[in-house]
Every structure is written in C-alpha cells, then in structure tokens.
Design a protein around this motif. Structure first.
Motif, PDB file in Angstrom:
ATOM      1  N   THR A 119       0.826  -1.205   0.000  1.00  0.00           N
ATOM      2  CA  THR A 119       0.000   0.000   0.000  1.00  0.00           C
ATOM      3  C   THR A 119       0.860   1.255   0.000  1.00  0.00           C
ATOM      4  OG1 THR A 119      -1.689  -1.221   1.242  1.00  0.00           O
ATOM      5  CG2 THR A 119      -1.902   1.170   1.161  1.00  0.00           C
ATOM      6  N   LEU A 120       1.903   1.275   0.833  1.00  0.00           N
ATOM      7  CA  LEU A 120       2.777   2.446   0.891  1.00  0.00           C
ATOM      8  C   LEU A 120       3.509   2.651  -0.432  1.00  0.00           C
ATOM      9  CD1 LEU A 120       4.280   2.168   4.499  1.00  0.00           C
ATOM     10  CD2 LEU A 120       2.468   3.692   3.688  1.00  0.00           C
ATOM     11  N   LEU A 121       3.986   1.554  -1.023  1.00  0.00           N
ATOM     12  CA  LEU A 121       4.681   1.672  -2.310  1.00  0.00           C
ATOM     13  C   LEU A 121       3.727   2.168  -3.390  1.00  0.00           C
ATOM     14  CD1 LEU A 121       7.218   1.171  -4.035  1.00  0.00           C
ATOM     15  CD2 LEU A 121       6.397  -1.164  -4.403  1.00  0.00           C
ATOM     16  N   SER A 122       2.529   1.608  -3.402  1.00  0.00           N
ATOM     17  CA  SER A 122       1.544   2.008  -4.403  1.00  0.00           C
ATOM     18  C   SER A 122       1.189   3.481  -4.270  1.00  0.00           C
ATOM     19  CB  SER A 122       0.287   1.148  -4.261  1.00  0.00           C
ATOM     20  OG  SER A 122      -0.746   1.601  -5.091  1.00  0.00           O
ATOM     21  N   GLY A 177      -0.344  -2.751 -16.716  1.00  0.00           N
ATOM     22  CA  GLY A 177      -0.050  -3.345 -15.417  1.00  0.00           C
ATOM     23  C   GLY A 177      -1.307  -3.728 -14.663  1.00  0.00           C
ATOM     24  N   TYR A 178      -2.352  -2.917 -14.802  1.00  0.00           N
ATOM     25  CA  TYR A 178      -3.627  -3.212 -14.139  1.00  0.00           C
ATOM     26  C   TYR A 178      -4.319  -4.415 -14.767  1.00  0.00           C
ATOM     27  CZ  TYR A 178      -8.365  -2.489 -12.383  1.00  0.00           C
ATOM     28  OH  TYR A 178      -9.596  -2.657 -11.792  1.00  0.00           O
ATOM     29  N   ALA A 179      -4.187  -4.545 -16.092  1.00  0.00           N
ATOM     30  CA  ALA A 179      -4.867  -5.629 -16.802  1.00  0.00           C
ATOM     31  C   ALA A 179      -4.234  -6.987 -16.520  1.00  0.00           C
ATOM     32  CB  ALA A 179      -4.861  -5.353 -18.304  1.00  0.00           C
ATOM     33  N   ILE A 212       6.054  -8.030  -3.401  1.00  0.00           N
ATOM     34  CA  ILE A 212       5.499  -6.682  -3.322  1.00  0.00           C
ATOM     35  C   ILE A 212       5.352  -6.086  -4.727  1.00  0.00           C
ATOM     36  CG2 ILE A 212       5.950  -4.328  -2.547  1.00  0.00           C
ATOM     37  CD1 ILE A 212       4.997  -6.181  -0.366  1.00  0.00           C
ATOM     38  N   THR A 213       6.339  -6.317  -5.587  1.00  0.00           N
ATOM     39  CA  THR A 213       6.251  -5.823  -6.958  1.00  0.00           C
ATOM     40  C   THR A 213       5.063  -6.440  -7.686  1.00  0.00           C
ATOM     41  OG1 THR A 213       8.656  -5.539  -7.057  1.00  0.00           O
ATOM     42  CG2 THR A 213       7.479  -5.617  -9.152  1.00  0.00           C
ATOM     43  N   ALA A 214       4.870  -7.742  -7.522  1.00  0.00           N
ATOM     44  CA  ALA A 214       3.756  -8.424  -8.185  1.00  0.00           C
ATOM     45  C   ALA A 214       2.415  -7.896  -7.704  1.00  0.00           C
ATOM     46  CB  ALA A 214       3.855  -9.928  -7.932  1.00  0.00           C
ATOM     47  N   MET A 215       2.306  -7.578  -6.410  1.00  0.00           N
ATOM     48  CA  MET A 215       1.045  -7.072  -5.865  1.00  0.00           C
ATOM     49  C   MET A 215       0.811  -5.613  -6.222  1.00  0.00           C
ATOM     50  SD  MET A 215       0.985  -8.778  -2.055  1.00  0.00           S
ATOM     51  CE  MET A 215      -0.575  -8.000  -1.646  1.00  0.00           C
ATOM     52  N   ALA A 216       1.880  -4.820  -6.232  1.00  0.00           N
ATOM     53  CA  ALA A 216       1.717  -3.366  -6.363  1.00  0.00           C
ATOM     54  C   ALA A 216       1.480  -2.914  -7.793  1.00  0.00           C
ATOM     55  CB  ALA A 216       2.949  -2.659  -5.804  1.00  0.00           C
ATOM     56  N   LEU A 217       1.966  -3.665  -8.784  1.00  0.00           N
ATOM     57  CA  LEU A 217       1.821  -3.225 -10.169  1.00  0.00           C
ATOM     58  C   LEU A 217       0.356  -3.038 -10.557  1.00  0.00           C
ATOM     59  CD1 LEU A 217       4.547  -5.199 -12.161  1.00  0.00           C
ATOM     60  CD2 LEU A 217       4.453  -2.749 -11.687  1.00  0.00           C
ATOM     61  N   GLY A 218      -0.490  -3.935 -10.120  1.00  0.00           N
ATOM     62  CA  GLY A 218      -1.894  -3.825 -10.449  1.00  0.00           C
ATOM     63  C   GLY A 218      -2.613  -2.749  -9.673  1.00  0.00           C
ATOM     64  N   ALA A 219      -2.023  -2.280  -8.560  1.00  0.00           N
ATOM     65  CA  ALA A 219      -2.681  -1.276  -7.723  1.00  0.00           C
ATOM     66  C   ALA A 219      -2.356   0.150  -8.158  1.00  0.00           C
ATOM     67  CB  ALA A 219      -2.266  -1.471  -6.255  1.00  0.00           C
ATOM     68  N   THR A 223      -3.445   6.092  -9.303  1.00  0.00           N
ATOM     69  CA  THR A 223      -2.846   7.111 -10.176  1.00  0.00           C
ATOM     70  C   THR A 223      -3.907   7.902 -10.927  1.00  0.00           C
ATOM     71  OG1 THR A 223      -0.849   5.766 -10.467  1.00  0.00           O
ATOM     72  CG2 THR A 223      -1.241   7.507 -12.072  1.00  0.00           C
ATOM     73  N   LEU A 224      -4.846   7.200 -11.545  1.00  0.00           N
ATOM     74  CA  LEU A 224      -5.884   7.877 -12.316  1.00  0.00           C
ATOM     75  C   LEU A 224      -6.835   8.653 -11.411  1.00  0.00           C
ATOM     76  CD1 LEU A 224      -6.675   5.152 -15.008  1.00  0.00           C
ATOM     77  CD2 LEU A 224      -5.193   7.164 -15.187  1.00  0.00           C
ATOM     78  N   LEU A 225      -7.095   8.118 -10.216  1.00  0.00           N
ATOM     79  CA  LEU A 225      -7.931   8.849  -9.264  1.00  0.00           C
ATOM     80  C   LEU A 225      -7.253  10.146  -8.835  1.00  0.00           C
ATOM     81  CD1 LEU A 225     -10.451   8.964  -7.456  1.00  0.00           C
ATOM     82  CD2 LEU A 225      -9.176   7.668  -5.743  1.00  0.00           C
ATOM     83  N   THR A 226      -5.945  10.055  -8.588  1.00  0.00           N
ATOM     84  CA  THR A 226      -5.192  11.262  -8.211  1.00  0.00           C
ATOM     85  C   THR A 226      -5.204  12.277  -9.342  1.00  0.00           C
ATOM     86  OG1 THR A 226      -3.745   9.925  -6.810  1.00  0.00           O
ATOM     87  CG2 THR A 226      -2.961  12.111  -7.420  1.00  0.00           C
ATOM     88  N   LYS A 227      -4.944  11.824 -10.556  1.00  0.00           N
ATOM     89  CA  LYS A 227      -4.923  12.738 -11.705  1.00  0.00           C
ATOM     90  C   LYS A 227      -6.271  13.430 -11.881  1.00  0.00           C
ATOM     91  CE  LYS A 227      -4.885  12.850 -16.730  1.00  0.00           C
ATOM     92  NZ  LYS A 227      -4.850  12.073 -17.979  1.00  0.00           N
TER      93      LYS A 227
END
Length: 374
Positions: free
Chosen positions: A153-156, A186-188, A241-248, A253-257
């Motif tokens: 979560t922190l990395l994402s 990455g999300y897909a 962590i990389t495998a879990m965070a890529l999809g998050a 990101t889009l919500l922030t933008k």
C-alpha cells in the motif's frame, strides 16, 4: 468564543455514534456468517468423521477415550439415521462424542451466544484441527500479511500520488499518454501472472537468480546485524510486493490525476493565480488539500484489501505463510474457530480504520461538518 468547543462537541458526538454503530454492524456480520455456515456441507464433524473412517477401531477408541466396541458399529450398522455424510458404520454414540468434542451437541443459538460472549472477552478458543490457540495462530501468520499489505500500500501510494499529480499537470502530453498505457497494462495483468513472470526472470527460472523464492527472511536472519536484517527482509519482499503493487498503481494514479484536474479547473484556483501566487503555492497550498480528500478515502479500503484478502495467490506462489493462506486452508478444513475469529477481528479492525479515515478528513479539511454527517 463558543466556536471551538461546539466543534469539539460535535466531533465527539460523531465519534461516539460511530463507535456505537460498530456493535450492531459486527453483530450483523457475525450472525449472517454463522447462519450461512450452518447450511454449508462438510462441517467440522463431517471432517472428523472422514478422518476417523479410515482408521481402525483401536485408533478410534484412543481419540474418544473409550473402548472401540462402544463407538464403532459393524459395517452396515450404526450411523444409518445420522445427518452426517460418511457416518455409515459408526455408532451413534461415537457421532455424539465427536459432536461434544466440537460443541455441536448444543443448539445453534446457544453456540452463537457463547461464541459472541467469548469474542467480547477476546477469547477465540482453540483451532479444531491444529494444536494451537486461534489468537496464537493469527499472530504467527500476521508478520507476513502485515509486510505484504503495508509495504504494498505504501509503495503504491508513494508512486501513484506523485505520478498522478505529474500526469494532471501534463494532461494530454506524451508523458501522460505513455504512462497511462503502462499503468493500464499493469492493471490488466493478473498479479499471479506477474509473480510467475518475475520468478522466471529473476528467481532462478530461466534467466537470473537474484531473489529468493520462499520465506520472509533467510535462515540465518537472527544472526545478522540490524542493517543486514533490513536488507534481507527487503530482498525477500521485493518480488511479491512488486507483483502485488503493479496492479494497484492504475486506480490510485488515475484517481489522483482526475481529482487534481477537477480542482485545478475550479474558480478559486483562477483567483489565486490572479492574486500573484506561484504554481507551487496554488498547487500545494490550495489544490493539494482539497484533491487529497478522495485519495485518503480510498486508503483504508486499499490497505484492508491488500492486508486481508489480496495475497492468497502471492503467498502460495512465493511460499509465504500468511493470513490469506490461513483463511483459505481454514475454509477447506471447516476450522470454524479460525474462520469466525479472523472474520470478527478483521470486521472490527476494518470499521475502526474507517472511522480513523473520517477523522483524517477533518484533519486535512476542518470545514467538514460532523453534525451533518451524523
């Protein structure tokens, strides 16, 4: 003079109402779950019968503490009227002994009331099929789930928020387009597929062997100096962590933008710029506080999702024994004390974190009216 005390009173009343609401909410969750479980086939009694059915009479007598002739019927005798599958050939007395062992000799309402009373005192009992208390079992698995959920979560958020702000400031540019393409891809991709790809590339699959394949730490972890312990811990967590965070990344990101774009286009931003404020003063002095409200709203859900339910496949692939794997195995084995205890703890923790999230709203934007939200 009366403003601040009145605001404090309203916030206190709001917190009290939310805390009181936790009680019926948790009660409802537990009641519905308990009722559904009663109709699920293959309960703990049937699980025990299945384990005992392949054993001889002497083994059965050792489990129940009685003579084999008292509990085991001859083939075709006994268990004919039993409600449990696989009980043929077992005497009713033996079935009753197993029911007493798991507490199923009592009516459902009495069992539910006793469970709630124990849970109010944080007494979660013993696992049905493991020689350990439920609380000790949960604490044993907790470090893996905390590590995966917290750092993912922190990395994402640590990458998604700056990236989302940069995309908002460069809306429509090449940077915005190609970063959107990367995060959507990455999300897909499913997390488990990314995990397998990382193993093939970096964990001794077909290319390099840079990272370990199992565990949260190395065997000699206790003997390492503190700085090497940190490095070893990060080394083991890098791939999962990389495998879990890529999809998050995509959602945050889009919500922030979009949140920043919405605020940037408002009239108060135009007014602030007309007064001579710099872009950084406008962005971080005004826009940031308002735009971050939506991001904060999603943080508890993102953390709870990663912490409680999002890591089963990752734990399995990387041989990490955490709460996700524990919950899955408990469901398969019908280990009801583990199932209900973890449900109770997670529901209670989730509701409290939700309250903390609302209070964080107030810290960021004191204009929020707790009285109207109550």
């Amino acid at each position: 003079m009366g403003g601040p005390p009145q605001c404090g009173d309203m916030m206190g009343a709001y917190i009290l109402r939310r805390l009181l609401l936790i009680i019926p909410t948790v009660l409802g969750i537990m009641a519905v779950s308990f009722a559904v479980i009663q109709f699920a086939p293959g309960g703990p009694v049937e699980q025990a019968i299945a384990r005992y059915s392949d054993q001889n009479v002497s083994a059965l007598s050792r489990v129940t503490g009685a003579e084999g002739g008292d509990f085991a019927g001859q083939p075709g005798e006994g268990g004919g009227g039993s409600q449990y599958r696989g009980s043929r050939g077992l005497s009713p007395e033996f079935i009753a002994q197993i029911e007493r062992q798991f507490g199923f000799d009592k009516p459902p309402l009495e069992r539910f009331g006793q469970m709630l009373w124990n849970y109010l005192r944080f007494d979660f009992g013993q696992s049905y099929f493991r020689d350990i208390s439920v609380i000790d079992l949960v604490l044993e698995k907790m470090p893996v789930s905390i590590s995966l959920g917290l750092w993912m979560t922190l990395l994402s958020y640590g990458i998604s928020i700056p990236l989302g702000i940069a995309k908002a400031l460069r809306d429509g540019s090449r940077f915005d387009v190609w970063t959107s393409g990367v995060i959507i891809v990455g999300y897909a991709l499913p997390g488990f597929l990314i995990a397998v790809l990382l193993i093939v590339l970096f964990a001794g699959g077909s290319f390099w062997s840079f990272f370990p394949l199992r565990g949260l730490t190395s065997e000699n972890f206790a003997g390492l100096p503190w700085y090497l312990q940190i490095a070893d811990y990060a080394w083991h967590l890098a791939l999962p962590i990389t495998a879990m965070a890529l999809g998050a990344f995509a959602t945050t990101t889009l919500l922030t933008k979009n949140s920043f774009l919405d605020e940037i286009r408002k009239q108060y931003v135009v007014t602030a710029r007309a007064k001579g404020l710099t872009n950084n003063q406008v962005l971080y002095g005004h826009v940031f506080r308002n735009a971050m409200l939506l991001i904060i709203a999603g943080f508890p859900g993102a953390f709870i999702g990663a912490f409680f339910g999002g890591s089963l496949l990752i734990e399995t692939i990387f041989s990490l024994d955490g709460l996700g794997l524990l919950g899955f195995e408990s469901l398969l084995n019908r280990d009801y004390p583990v199932i209900f205890a973890t449900l109770y703890i997670f529901s209670l923790l989730g509701l409290v974190i939700g309250l903390i999230s609302d209070l964080t709203y107030m810290w960021i934007d004191p204009r929020i009216d707790f009285e109207s939200r109550g």
